[in-house]
Design an enzyme around this catalytic site. Structure first.
Site, mmCIF file in Angstrom:
data_model
loop_
_atom_site.group_PDB
_atom_site.id
_atom_site.type_symbol
_atom_site.label_atom_id
_atom_site.label_comp_id
_atom_site.label_asym_id
_atom_site.label_seq_id
_atom_site.Cartn_x
_atom_site.Cartn_y
_atom_site.Cartn_z
ATOM 1 N N GLU A 210 1.014 -0.951 -0.677
ATOM 2 C CA GLU A 210 -0.183 -0.053 0.547
ATOM 3 C C GLU A 210 0.759 1.430 -0.275
ATOM 4 O OE1 GLU A 210 -2.816 -0.811 2.882
ATOM 5 O OE2 GLU A 210 -4.417 -1.951 2.154
ATOM 6 N N GLU A 327 -4.694 -8.663 -1.525
ATOM 7 C CA GLU A 327 -5.326 -8.714 -0.635
ATOM 8 C C GLU A 327 -7.346 -7.760 -0.447
ATOM 9 O OE1 GLU A 327 -2.629 -6.404 2.870
ATOM 10 O OE2 GLU A 327 -4.853 -5.696 3.477
#
Length: 537
Positions: A210, A327
Site C-alpha cells: 500500500e 489482499e
C-alpha cells in the site's frame, strides 16, 4: 440429445430440494411462502473470457500483534505471522484441504519489518505499540527461528507462499507521507539468501504494501517503485540462477490508481510478473450499513470498473504482467464482527471471486486466513467461518476457464460460470440476494454438446449412477440467520469433526428432469459434468 447441437436451452426450475429429503431454511423476511421470480442465465460456451491460476483461491496472513484494535475492539489475538499457533490441527487441515492454498504473507506492518540475519547480535523483538510513529507500532523483527517454523509448517500443509518484503528500507518519509530515495535491498537480500540456503520454497516475493498512488501511511513515486522492482527482480535472478523454478516478483500490493499503475507497469518492463491490488470496497468496518451494501447488487457491481480498468491497462502495456487481487477484506480496519465473519459475507466474497475471474484475474487473496473479524477461520478457535467453505467449494468446482455469463429477469441474482474443475463439464454459480423471492431460472448455453440424455421419463438416479449429469451444492444460513457463523450445505451444518478434520462437501445428485431451487438469500453451485462446450476443451 446425445448428439451435437449448435444451441441448447436448459430449463432449471429452481425449487426446494425435496429429492434429498432435507428441508432448507430460507432467510426470508416475510412470514409466508416466498414469491417466485423468473429469469434467464445466458452462458456462452464458445470461448473463455478469462483464465485463472489453478490455485486461484489465496488467503493472507498478517503481521498485526494482539494490541491492534479498531473502534474499541481488539480482534487479532494470536493470529500474526509471529505468534500464530502452528501446532493447531484444524489450521493444518484447513490449509491442506485446498491442495494447494496460496498464502500471501504480508500487510501494513511489512514495510516496518527487519529480518534477523546470521551473526546479527541486534535484539530481534516484536512490534511495540506507539501512536507517535507512522504505523502505530515500532519496527518489528522476524526471527530466523520463526521463519524456519513457518516454512516447515507450510511445507507440511502443502501451501504455496508469497512473501511481502519491506519496500521502505533506505527511504526517507516526509511529513506528507512521501517516501524519497532508492530502496536499500541489503536486508531483503539476506532473507532471500537464507531462504535458499535452507532449501525453503517461496513461490513469489512481493514488493511493499500500500505504497502506490497516494499510499496509506506513505507513498513512493511510480518511476522509483519501478526501478526498485527491477532491482528486486535482478536479485531473484541472481540468487535463483540454475533453479528449475524461479519465484515470481509481484507488486505494488496497493490500491488501484489509474495514473500510477500504468506508469509503474510500463517502467517495470517484464521485471514485474504480477501486479497486485487491494480491495476494501465496502468501506470502514465500523459502518452499520455493511449488510445493506453486501445485499445491494448495484453496490457489488461497482467494483467491476476497477477490474475492467486494470485489465485494459495490462492489455495495452505490451508486457506479460498479469493481475492478482493481493489482499481483499471488504471492510477495512479488521472488518466487522458478526458481519464479515458470518454467512452474509459469502454473498460479497463469492461475487468478488466470480467477478475477478471474469476480468482475467489470476489469483484472489482473501484478507485473511485467520485474524481480524474477516478471517476464513475463527481467530480464537480456528474453526472455519462460512466463507471458508464458500472458498473451498469455489476452489473444487470452478475450473480455470471462465465463460461469459449474463443474467436477465432480476438484478437480485448474480451468475458466474466456469469450466468445471474436476470434470469436462461446466459449473454455474448462482447467488440470490433477494430475501423474499425464490428464483426460477432458464439457462441458455450456446455451442453445447450433451453427452448424457435428458429424459424426463427416466428412473430416479442413485448416488452411484454413472448417468448423473447434475450435482447441486446449496448454501444457506443456519436458522435463517444471515449473520450466523454456521453455514448449511444442502440443509446440513458444516462442522469439523472431533479430530479437527474438514467435513466432506457432498452434493445432491439430481435427475436432470427435476427442477432445482435457488431459495431466498441462498447460494447454489450447479455442476453439469455431462455438458461439453468448445471453450472447455
Amino acid at each position: 440429445m446425445g448428439s451435437h447441437a449448435s444451441h441448447l436451452v436448459l430449463f432449471l426450475w429452481l425449487y426446494y430440494l425435496a429429492i434429498c429429503g432435507s428441508k432448507f431454511v430460507a432467510s426470508q423476511s416475510n412470514t409466508g411462502a416466498p414469491a417466485v421470480v423468473q429469469g434467464t442465465a445466458y452462458i456462452s460456451g464458445t470461448v473463455s473470457v478469462g483464465t485463472t491460476d489453478v490455485d486461484f483461491i489465496c488467503a493472507t496472513l498478517d503481521w498485526w500483534p494482539p494490541q491492534k484494535c479498531d473502534y474499541g475492539t481488539c480482534s487479532w489475538s494470536s493470529a500474526s505471522l509471529l505468534n500464530l499457533d502452528l501446532t493447531d490441527i484444524v489450521l493444518l487441515n484447513a490449509i491442506k484441504a485446498f491442495s494447494p492454498l496460496k498464502i500471501r504473507m504480508g500487510g501494513t506492518l511489512q514495510d516496518d519489518v527487519r529480518y534477523q540475519t546470521v551473526g546479527d547480535q541486534t535484539p530481534c523483538t516484536g512490534f511495540v505499540q506507539n501512536s507517535a510513529v507512522p504505523f502505530g507500532f515500532t519496527q518489528g523483527c522476524l526471527p530466523m527461528a520463526r521463519w524456519d517454523a513457518l516454512n516447515v509448517f507450510f511445507k507440511q500443509a502443502g501451501a504455496r507462499i508469497i512473501f511481502g518484503l519491506n519496500a521502505l528500507t533506505g527511504r526517507t518519509v516526509g511529513s506528507d507521507g512521501t517516501a524519497t530515495g532508492a530502496w536499500n535491498s541489503t536486508n531483503a537480500e539476506s532473507l532471500i539468501k537464507y531462504t535458499i540456503n535452507k532449501g525453503y520454497t517461496i513461490d513469489g516475493w512481493e514488493f511493499g504494501n500500500e505504497l502506490s498512488g497516494s499510499g496509506i501511511v506513505a507513498s513512493v513515486a511510480a518511476d522509483q517503485y519501478a526501478a526498485d522492482t527491477i532491482s528486486l527482480q535482478n536479485l531473484v535472478q541472481k540468487h535463483y540462477r540454475g533453479f528449475t523454478l524461479t519465484p515470481i516478483v509481484l507488486g505494488p500490493g496497493g490500491f488501484f490508481d489509474a495514473t500510477w499503475f500504468p506508469e509503474y507497469i510500463q517502467k517495470s518492463h517484464n521485471s514485474l510478473q504480477v501486479v497486485t491490488h487491494h480491495i476494501y470496497n465496502l468501506g470502514a468496518g465500523v459502518d452499520d450499513h455493511l449488510v445493506d451494501k453486501i445485499l445491494d447488487p448495484n453496490y457489488l457491481g461497482g467494483e467491476s470498473q476497477t477490474f475492467s480498468s486494470l485489465q485494459t491497462i495490462l492489455k495495452n502495456s505490451g508486457t506479460s504482467t498479469v493481475a492478482w487481487v493481493g489482499e481483499a477484506g471488504g471492510a477495512y480496519n479488521s472488518g466487522h464482527n458478526h458481519v464479515t465473519n458470518t454467512f452474509v459475507f459469502s454473498f460479497w466474497y463469492l461475487d468478488q471471486l466470480g467477478m475477478a475471474a471474469s476480468f482475467d484475474t489470476k489469483t484472489y487473496c482473501r484478507q485473511s486466513l485467520i485474524g481480524g473479524n474477516y478471517g476464513l477461520l475463527n481467530t480464537a478457535t480456528f474453526v472455519p467461518n462460512p466463507d471458508y467453505y464458500s472458498a473451498l467449494l469455489f476452489h473444487r468446482l470452478m475450473g480455470r476457464k471462465v465463460l461469459a455469463t449474463t443474467f436477465n429477469g432480476t438484478n437480485k441474482v448474480r451468475a458466474y460460470t466456469h469450466c468445471a474443475q474436476r470434470s469436462k463439464g461446466i459449473t454455474l454459480l448462482l447467488i440470490n440476494l433477494d430475501g423474499n423471492n425464490t428464483a426460477q431460472v432458464e439457462v441458455s448455453i450456446s455451442n453445447v454438446i450433451v453427452t448424457q440424455p435428458l429424459n424426463r421419463n427416466s428412473a430416479p438416479l442413485s448416488a452411484k449412477s454413472g448417468d448423473i449429469i447434475r450435482e447441486e451444492y446449496h448454501l444457506t444460513a443456519a436458522n435463517g440467520d444471515l449473520q450466523s457463523q454456521t453455514v448449511l450445505l444442502n440443509g446440513k451444518p458444516l462442522t469439523v469433526d472431533s479430530s479437527g478434520g474438514i467435513p466432506p462437501l457432498l452434493p445432491v445428485r439430481v435427475n436432470p428432469s427435476q427442477p432445482v431451487t435457488v431459495d431466498p438469500y441462498s447460494i447454489v453451485f450447479v455442476h453439469f459434468p455431462s455438458i461439453r462446450v468448445p471453450a472447455c476443451k
